[in-house]
Design a protein around this motif. Structure first.
Motif, PDB file in Angstrom:
ATOM      1  N   SER A  85       2.761  -3.893  10.156  1.00 33.98           N
ATOM      2  CA  SER A  85       3.714  -3.833   8.883  1.00 33.98           C
ATOM      3  C   SER A  85       2.458  -4.957   7.922  1.00 33.98           C
ATOM      4  N   GLY A  86       2.641  -3.911   6.131  1.00 32.68           N
ATOM      5  CA  GLY A  86       1.904  -6.133   5.393  1.00 32.68           C
ATOM      6  C   GLY A  86       0.990  -5.422   5.729  1.00 32.68           C
ATOM      7  N   THR A  87      -0.201  -4.681   6.055  1.00 34.36           N
ATOM      8  CA  THR A  87      -1.991  -5.008   6.388  1.00 34.36           C
ATOM      9  C   THR A  87      -2.429  -3.951   5.651  1.00 34.36           C
ATOM     10  N   SER A  88      -3.580  -4.158   5.198  1.00 34.83           N
ATOM     11  CA  SER A  88      -4.343  -3.507   3.967  1.00 34.83           C
ATOM     12  C   SER A  88      -5.476  -3.742   5.315  1.00 34.83           C
ATOM     13  N   ILE A  89      -6.281  -2.491   5.182  1.00 35.10           N
ATOM     14  CA  ILE A  89      -7.419  -1.818   6.114  1.00 35.10           C
ATOM     15  C   ILE A  89      -8.753  -1.417   4.929  1.00 35.10           C
ATOM     16  N   ALA A  90      -9.705  -1.730   4.945  1.00 36.88           N
ATOM     17  CA  ALA A  90     -10.925  -1.291   4.150  1.00 36.88           C
ATOM     18  C   ALA A  90     -11.812  -1.803   5.177  1.00 36.88           C
ATOM     19  N   THR A  91     -12.594   0.573   4.386  1.00 36.10           N
ATOM     20  CA  THR A  91     -13.925   0.670   5.455  1.00 36.10           C
ATOM     21  C   THR A  91     -14.783   0.676   4.915  1.00 36.10           C
ATOM     22  N   GLU A  92     -15.942   0.934   4.770  1.00 37.25           N
ATOM     23  CA  GLU A  92     -17.027   1.345   4.572  1.00 37.25           C
ATOM     24  C   GLU A  92     -18.293   1.959   5.161  1.00 37.25           C
ATOM     25  N   GLY A  93     -18.260   3.230   4.737  1.00 41.16           N
ATOM     26  CA  GLY A  93     -19.624   3.377   5.581  1.00 41.16           C
ATOM     27  C   GLY A  93     -19.309   4.987   6.337  1.00 41.16           C
TER      28      GLY A  93
END
Length: 85
Positions: A67-75
């Motif tokens: 909750s209330g957490t951002s997740i960013a990925t690249e690849g």
């Protein structure tokens, strides 16, 4: 290194709040929870960079409560969240 994780829960339950994970490399993970275990992640951020990297991984019925957490990925073939059974 491949297979590295910010958190890898293999036994029990854990809570993580207000933490930033920045994991780089192919086949790496922000957080991983294994079967029969529960990880609660709140007010945090996860960034992964690398092919086949995964921000949050629940394996074989492991439980991720986010909750209330951002997740960013690249690849290439990178995923913010992934579950296996």
């Amino acid at each position: 290194a491949a297979g590295s994780a910010g958190v890898h829960l293999v036994s029990g339950s854990a809570s993580v709040t207000g933490t930033s994970f920045n994991v780089k490399g192919a086949s790496t993970y922000g957080v991983v929870v294994e079967a029969g275990n529960t990880l609660t992640l709140a007010d945090s951020s996860i960034e992964t960079t690398g092919n086949f990297a995964i921000g949050a991984l629940a394996r074989d019925g492991g439980v991720l409560d986010i909750s209330g957490t951002s997740i960013a990925t690249e690849g290439t073939e990178a995923y913010a969240a992934y579950a296996t059974n």
